[in-house]
Design a protein around this motif. Structure first.
Motif, PDB file in Angstrom:
ATOM      1  N   TRP A   1       0.835  -1.199   0.000  1.00  0.00           N
ATOM      2  CA  TRP A   1       0.000   0.000   0.000  1.00  0.00           C
ATOM      3  C   TRP A   1       0.873   1.253   0.000  1.00  0.00           C
ATOM      4  O   TRP A   1       0.620   2.194  -0.746  1.00  0.00           O
ATOM      5  N   HIS A   2       1.912   1.259   0.853  1.00  0.00           N
ATOM      6  CA  HIS A   2       2.834   2.403   0.891  1.00  0.00           C
ATOM      7  C   HIS A   2       3.491   2.627  -0.472  1.00  0.00           C
ATOM      8  O   HIS A   2       3.596   3.769  -0.938  1.00  0.00           O
ATOM      9  N   THR A   3       3.924   1.546  -1.101  1.00  0.00           N
ATOM     10  CA  THR A   3       4.552   1.650  -2.426  1.00  0.00           C
ATOM     11  C   THR A   3       3.593   2.288  -3.428  1.00  0.00           C
ATOM     12  O   THR A   3       3.974   3.185  -4.186  1.00  0.00           O
ATOM     13  N   ASP A   4       2.346   1.841  -3.426  1.00  0.00           N
ATOM     14  CA  ASP A   4       1.353   2.403  -4.347  1.00  0.00           C
ATOM     15  C   ASP A   4       1.117   3.886  -4.073  1.00  0.00           C
ATOM     16  O   ASP A   4       1.044   4.698  -5.001  1.00  0.00           O
ATOM     17  N   LEU A   5       0.992   4.251  -2.806  1.00  0.00           N
ATOM     18  CA  LEU A   5       0.755   5.648  -2.462  1.00  0.00           C
ATOM     19  C   LEU A   5       1.963   6.520  -2.793  1.00  0.00           C
ATOM     20  O   LEU A   5       1.805   7.642  -3.285  1.00  0.00           O
ATOM     21  N   GLU A   6       3.159   6.023  -2.529  1.00  0.00           N
ATOM     22  CA  GLU A   6       4.375   6.778  -2.855  1.00  0.00           C
ATOM     23  C   GLU A   6       4.499   6.973  -4.362  1.00  0.00           C
ATOM     24  O   GLU A   6       4.886   8.048  -4.828  1.00  0.00           O
ATOM     25  N   ARG A   7       4.157   5.952  -5.121  1.00  0.00           N
ATOM     26  CA  ARG A   7       4.204   6.047  -6.586  1.00  0.00           C
ATOM     27  C   ARG A   7       3.191   7.081  -7.087  1.00  0.00           C
ATOM     28  O   ARG A   7       3.493   7.903  -7.951  1.00  0.00           O
ATOM     29  N   ALA A   8       1.987   7.053  -6.538  1.00  0.00           N
ATOM     30  CA  ALA A   8       0.969   8.029  -6.930  1.00  0.00           C
ATOM     31  C   ALA A   8       1.402   9.444  -6.560  1.00  0.00           C
ATOM     32  O   ALA A   8       1.224  10.381  -7.344  1.00  0.00           O
ATOM     33  N   ASP A   9       1.998   9.596  -5.384  1.00  0.00           N
ATOM     34  CA  ASP A   9       2.468  10.911  -4.951  1.00  0.00           C
ATOM     35  C   ASP A   9       3.568  11.423  -5.874  1.00  0.00           C
ATOM     36  O   ASP A   9       3.530  12.575  -6.316  1.00  0.00           O
ATOM     37  N   ALA A  10       4.519  10.569  -6.205  1.00  0.00           N
ATOM     38  CA  ALA A  10       5.632  10.964  -7.075  1.00  0.00           C
ATOM     39  C   ALA A  10       5.139  11.344  -8.468  1.00  0.00           C
ATOM     40  O   ALA A  10       5.722  12.224  -9.117  1.00  0.00           O
ATOM     41  N   GLY A  11       4.059  10.718  -8.922  1.00  0.00           N
ATOM     42  CA  GLY A  11       3.520  10.998 -10.244  1.00  0.00           C
ATOM     43  C   GLY A  11       2.492  12.118 -10.253  1.00  0.00           C
ATOM     44  O   GLY A  11       1.876  12.391 -11.280  1.00  0.00           O
ATOM     45  N   GLY A  12       2.296  12.760  -9.099  1.00  0.00           N
ATOM     46  CA  GLY A  12       1.311  13.834  -9.030  1.00  0.00           C
ATOM     47  C   GLY A  12      -0.121  13.351  -9.133  1.00  0.00           C
ATOM     48  O   GLY A  12      -1.014  14.105  -9.512  1.00  0.00           O
ATOM     49  N   GLU A  13      -0.361  12.087  -8.787  1.00  0.00           N
ATOM     50  CA  GLU A  13      -1.684  11.490  -8.940  1.00  0.00           C
ATOM     51  C   GLU A  13      -2.380  11.188  -7.616  1.00  0.00           C
ATOM     52  O   GLU A  13      -3.485  10.650  -7.605  1.00  0.00           O
ATOM     53  N   LEU A  14      -1.736  11.523  -6.502  1.00  0.00           N
ATOM     54  CA  LEU A  14      -2.332  11.218  -5.207  1.00  0.00           C
ATOM     55  C   LEU A  14      -3.463  12.190  -4.914  1.00  0.00           C
ATOM     56  O   LEU A  14      -3.315  13.397  -5.066  1.00  0.00           O
ATOM     57  N   PHE A  15      -4.601  11.656  -4.530  1.00  0.00           N
ATOM     58  CA  PHE A  15      -5.744  12.486  -4.157  1.00  0.00           C
ATOM     59  C   PHE A  15      -6.519  11.781  -3.068  1.00  0.00           C
ATOM     60  O   PHE A  15      -6.813  10.594  -3.163  1.00  0.00           O
ATOM     61  N   GLY A  16      -6.820  12.512  -2.034  1.00  0.00           N
ATOM     62  CA  GLY A  16      -7.665  11.998  -0.968  1.00  0.00           C
ATOM     63  C   GLY A  16      -8.574  13.112  -0.490  1.00  0.00           C
ATOM     64  O   GLY A  16      -8.294  14.293  -0.685  1.00  0.00           O
ATOM     65  N   SER A  17      -9.670  12.732   0.116  1.00  0.00           N
ATOM     66  CA  SER A  17     -10.621  13.735   0.570  1.00  0.00           C
ATOM     67  C   SER A  17     -11.342  13.224   1.809  1.00  0.00           C
ATOM     68  O   SER A  17     -11.659  12.037   1.911  1.00  0.00           O
TER      69      SER A  17
END
Length: 73
Positions: free
Chosen positions: A46-62
């Protein structure tokens, strides 16, 4: 109760480190592991997926905060 306005206040997260801090994910993840809800391996993925999304500018949460006030009548 009378005069009970309701206001929804969305809070948006686009930074992984800030999200972890604000949502207290270290504490929540430890509690989940101790309860046997999640394994260390699952958290790692899960951390790997979130870090990858963050690095790609794709992380979004609400998270929505709901504010309700009332007056006793």
């Amino acid at each position: 109760l009378g005069d009970t306005p309701v206001e929804v206040i969305p809070v948006v997260f686009t930074s992984y480190p800030l999200t972890r801090q604000i949502l207290l994910l270290d504490t929540i993840e430890n509690e989940a592991m101790n309860a046997g809800v999640v394994t260390q391996e699952e958290l790692g993925r899960w951390h790997t997926d979130l870090e990858r999304a963050d690095a790609g500018g794709e992380l979004f949460g609400s998270v929505n905060q709901v504010l309700i006030a009332g007056r006793k009548i």
